[in-house]
Design a protein around this motif. Structure first.
Motif, mmCIF file in Angstrom:
data_model
loop_
_atom_site.group_PDB
_atom_site.id
_atom_site.type_symbol
_atom_site.label_atom_id
_atom_site.label_comp_id
_atom_site.label_asym_id
_atom_site.label_seq_id
_atom_site.Cartn_x
_atom_site.Cartn_y
_atom_site.Cartn_z
ATOM 1 N N PHE A 78 0.857 -1.183 0.000
ATOM 2 C CA PHE A 78 0.000 0.000 0.000
ATOM 3 C C PHE A 78 0.895 1.234 0.000
ATOM 4 O O PHE A 78 1.543 1.525 0.995
ATOM 5 C CB PHE A 78 -0.926 0.001 1.216
ATOM 6 N N PRO A 79 0.899 1.991 -1.110
ATOM 7 C CA PRO A 79 1.885 3.075 -1.229
ATOM 8 C C PRO A 79 1.646 4.225 -0.256
ATOM 9 O O PRO A 79 2.569 4.966 0.066
ATOM 10 C CB PRO A 79 1.722 3.559 -2.674
ATOM 11 N N HIS A 80 0.402 4.364 0.221
ATOM 12 C CA HIS A 80 0.099 5.501 1.073
ATOM 13 C C HIS A 80 0.343 5.193 2.552
ATOM 14 O O HIS A 80 0.063 6.003 3.418
ATOM 15 C CB HIS A 80 -1.350 5.936 0.871
ATOM 16 N N TRP B 213 8.624 4.819 3.561
ATOM 17 C CA TRP B 213 7.577 4.596 2.579
ATOM 18 C C TRP B 213 8.032 3.478 1.631
ATOM 19 O O TRP B 213 9.215 3.419 1.307
ATOM 20 C CB TRP B 213 7.307 5.857 1.762
ATOM 21 N N SER C 103 7.991 3.296 -1.454
ATOM 22 C CA SER C 103 8.715 3.782 -2.635
ATOM 23 C C SER C 103 10.186 4.062 -2.328
ATOM 24 O O SER C 103 10.989 4.245 -3.235
ATOM 25 C CB SER C 103 8.056 5.050 -3.181
ATOM 26 N N GLN C 104 10.541 4.097 -1.043
ATOM 27 C CA GLN C 104 11.931 4.355 -0.698
ATOM 28 C C GLN C 104 12.765 3.079 -0.621
ATOM 29 O O GLN C 104 13.964 3.135 -0.401
ATOM 30 C CB GLN C 104 12.015 5.080 0.653
ATOM 31 N N LEU C 105 12.095 1.934 -0.765
ATOM 32 C CA LEU C 105 12.816 0.664 -0.627
ATOM 33 C C LEU C 105 13.150 0.051 -1.972
ATOM 34 O O LEU C 105 12.498 0.325 -2.976
ATOM 35 C CB LEU C 105 11.932 -0.342 0.136
ATOM 36 N N SER C 106 14.176 -0.816 -1.990
ATOM 37 C CA SER C 106 14.504 -1.517 -3.225
ATOM 38 C C SER C 106 13.464 -2.602 -3.459
ATOM 39 O O SER C 106 12.682 -2.937 -2.572
ATOM 40 C CB SER C 106 15.881 -2.170 -3.092
#
Lengths: 233, 231, 248
Positions: free
Chosen positions: C97-99, C141, C143-146
């Motif tokens: 869940f991106p949020h 978040w 989106s900050q992970l590989s």
């Protein structure tokens, strides 16, 4: 409470009398608003601050305030100034029709200039460059390359704005004009049948909206003849 | 100038009325928008048709007309009902505040329906599947996964809807709501300076719409904060 | 190898599934016992994904019967959510869940479905983040992970629900090569701890080391199903041989 269908049918002719005023307001304001919008756009993209700054203020004011307030400021407010009353414009500004046209035009100009700007920005930069490379002068590039494409891109937004203008004309009824809404209100005051009359008026507006949408749809299709996948939609 | 100071109180309270009606209509409009969007995206043909009719009607009819239908229509209906029970009833109406708020909420709700519908379609179906796979109920998935994602996509357009809503509140003065336009009318009768009085109204609206625009910009930034440089 | 004498926890009986005219599953008969590790492989379009998605009812089968832990999968809503609670799924595209932050991704279902209190949920979530070796990413978040980290979070998220069975739909196919092993390591640990797993993958090395049986699917059918040694050494059908040649 009865629902008098006959009342609707009997009133439609009387309301259609109002359609004349509605259409005059619609087309006159839209046309003038388009001209104004083009001028504002050109001022905006001119790159010269003394031309673009006034447009910012103008657009900010006319998009940030309700149309009704704009109409009232012009119709009720302008007569406050002697300079206006003595001027050559007074015959126009004294009449509700003139004030309505002025208000709607100014309002439309603000929105239309933004819509045209959207279309203008949507034209691929590469096309500008190709025009330059071919040696076309700036005005020529603008007229023959930018404008046709910008117009096509702006059509959906503009058609929405045109419909908004149709709805805005109903506000003219608040300054005594007998457009369709004004006519409807007068009839309701006499017959106390708000549902039948107002709903009839609403139906007429919806029919007009439908025609406008079809018209613009056809126009857009014509302007997009050269696009291959249009048929897919 | 001295005229202004005398009226500043009235303008202030008028502005409070405008803000109150804006807040209430906004909540209703969001609710109508979510219901409408859900109806349009649902599998039920009836729901689709009703929602389509809703958006077509309320986007195609002038706002003023909608307000007039609601106010006078409901007044006639209520008065008839009143007369059925108490024959001496003269006139019963829903207060212009509520009739007006409800009417403009329906109008903006129809625009919001389209915006929310498009935004719901933009939600990554994969994360909805993940939520279902975890055992989240339909309702939980809707409020905790779908709506937060949809909101981010809807925000820019919804900002415009909010501005429309704010400007539509001015129309409610036509059915008698005592807000700033009404104050201007009264003030004009006394001061005989209509331009000044009405310009004040315009400037008050301008201030409010500016604040709304700034708030929207901040909200957009906040809702995109999780999209920090993706690796 | 785990002993498994109980009744199978997952049963598919003559299951068929159509997408319009296209038949994605043809009379699938498939069983998984508790503690068993099954790897499913086959060419694209062979129905592997469809089959496991029918198990947690992300797809609805058209005919035949599916049983999960004794419960038959039907249209009753209450049943579906209850069944899904016991099955964990890991997707090819992670679907975090991106949020929500990483830790909140894990806690959401715990709070809403298992009705855990916030502190309890946080504790459980941190435990699983440690199990997948990335506790320090808790407040980041997604989106900050590989990619590899995101997939491990996804695995942790599914594990938080304490499922009976874990389904993996090509968990490493969307990862850059250097990140594949970190995810496979986590999955190997899981297998060694006795988790019942159905894994769709092309990672044959992994299959060989942890699978109790390997299932080969083609054109919507299960062609062969054998323990790894048999499967790789003596593939019975030509289709299987062809596939192995392409893959290995």
């Amino acid at each position: 409470m009865t629902f008098d269908i006959y009342l609707i049918f009997n009133s439609i002719p009387k309301m259609l009398a109002g359609i004349g005023v509605t259409l005059q307001l619609l087309f006159l304001s839209s046309f003038l608003g388009l001209v104004l919008g083009i001028i504002i756009l050109l001022m905006r993209i001119s790159g010269r601050w003394y031309l673009s700054f006034p447009t910012f203020v103008y657009i900010y004011f006319f998009r940030g305030t309700p149309i009704l307030v704009q109409i009232f400021v012009i119709y009720h407010g302008l007569p406050q100034f002697e300079a206006i009353r003595d001027s050559v414009f007074w015959p126009i500004l004294r009449e509700p029709f003139g004030c309505a046209i002025l208000a709607l035009t100014l309002n439309s100009g603000a929105y239309v200039s933004e819509i045209l700007r959207g279309g203008y920005l949507g034209v691929d930069k590469g096309l500008h460059e190709a025009g330059k490379a071919l040696g076309l002068s700036t005005p020529h590039r603008f007229i023959y390359v930018t404008t046709p494409i910008a117009v096509r891109l702006a059509i959906p937004a503009y058609s929405n704005d045109f419909i908004s203008m149709l709805k805005a004309t109903s506000l003219a009824s608040t300054i005594t004009l007998l457009d369709m809404t004004g006519a409807a209100r007068t009839i309701v005051a006499k017959t106390f049948a708000p549902y039948e009359i107002f709903i009839a008026a609403a139906i007429i507006y919806l029919v007009m909206t439908w025609f406008i949408q079809r018209g613009f749809g056809l126009f857009e299709r014509r302007m997009s003849r050269y696009i291959k996948q249009w048929g897919v939609i | 100038m001295s005229d202004l100071i005398g009226w500043s109180d009235d303008y202030f309270w008028g502005a409070m009325v405008v803000l109150k009606i804006f807040a209430i209509s906004l909540v209703m409009a969001v609710a109508f928008g979510l219901i409408g969007a859900t109806a349009k995206l649902s599998k039920s043909r009836i729901a689709n048709k009703i929602a389509s009719a809703y958006t077509i009607v309320f986007r195609g009819v002038p706002e003023l007309l909608v307000i007039l239908i609601f106010y006078y229509g409901s007044a006639i209906t209520l008065t008839s009902i009143g007369r059925a029970f108490y024959p001496q009833t003269q006139f019963v109406d829903i207060a212009p505040f509520w009739a007006g708020a409800f009417a403009i909420a329906l109008i903006v709700g129809s625009y919001a329906t389209e915006t929310f519908r498009g935004a719901f379609l933009g939600v990554d179906p994969g994360i909805v599947e993940a939520a279902r796979a975890l055992g989240l109920s339909n309702l939980h998935t809707f409020f905790y996964v779908r709506v937060p994602q949809m909101w981010r996509l809807a925000l820019p357009s919804f900002g415009n809807h909010m501005l429309s809503l704010m400007k539509d509140t001015a129309l409610i003065s036509i059915i008698g709501l005592e807000e700033i336009l009404y104050v201007a009318e009264m003030a004009t009768a006394v001061t005989l300076k209509p331009f000044t009085m009405y310009m004040i109204v315009a400037l008050i609206y301008l201030c409010i719409t500016t604040v709304i625009t700034l708030v929207m910009m901040a909200l957009e930034k906040h809702s995109n904060r999780h999209l920090v440089g993706a690796r | 190898m785990n002993e498994s004498d109980q009744k199978p926890i997952i049963i598919l009986e003559d299951v068929c599934k159509f997408f319009g005219d296209f038949q994605a599953l043809r009379n699938i008969n498939f069983q998984v016992k508790k503690g068993e590790r099954v790897v499913v492989c086959g060419p694209s379009g062979s129905g592997k994904s469809t089959m496991i998605r029918c198990i947690n009812r992300l797809e609805e089968h058209d005919s035949g019967r599916i049983f999960v832990d004794g419960r038959e999968l039907t249209n009753a809503v209450k049943d579906i959510d209850a069944v899904r609670r016991e099955i964990g799924m890991v997707f090819q595209s992670f679907n975090l869940f991106p949020h929500l932050t990483v830790i909140n991704n894990l806690m959401l279902a715990l709070k809403l479905v298992r009705k855990a209190k916030k502190s309890e949920a946080r504790e459980i979530a941190m435990r699983f983040l440690e199990r997948v070796h990335i506790p320090e990413q808790a407040d980041k978040w997604p989106s900050q992970l590989s990619g590899g980290q995101q997939q491990r979070v996804a695995i942790a998220r599914a594990l938080c629900m304490n499922p009976e069975v874990m389904l993996f739909d090509e968990p490493t196919s969307a990862l850059d090569p250097e990140m594949i092993s970190e995810v496979l390591d986590v999955m190997t640990d899981l297998a060694n701890e006795g988790m019942t797993m159905i894994v769709i993958t092309h990672e044959m090395g992994f299959a060989r080391s942890i699978a109790d049986s390997i299932v080969f699917m083609d054109y919507g059918e299960i062609v062969e199903s054998n323990p790894p040694e048999e499967f790789f050494q003596n593939p019975r059908f030509d289709r299987t041989k062809l596939f192995l040649e392409q893959i290995l």
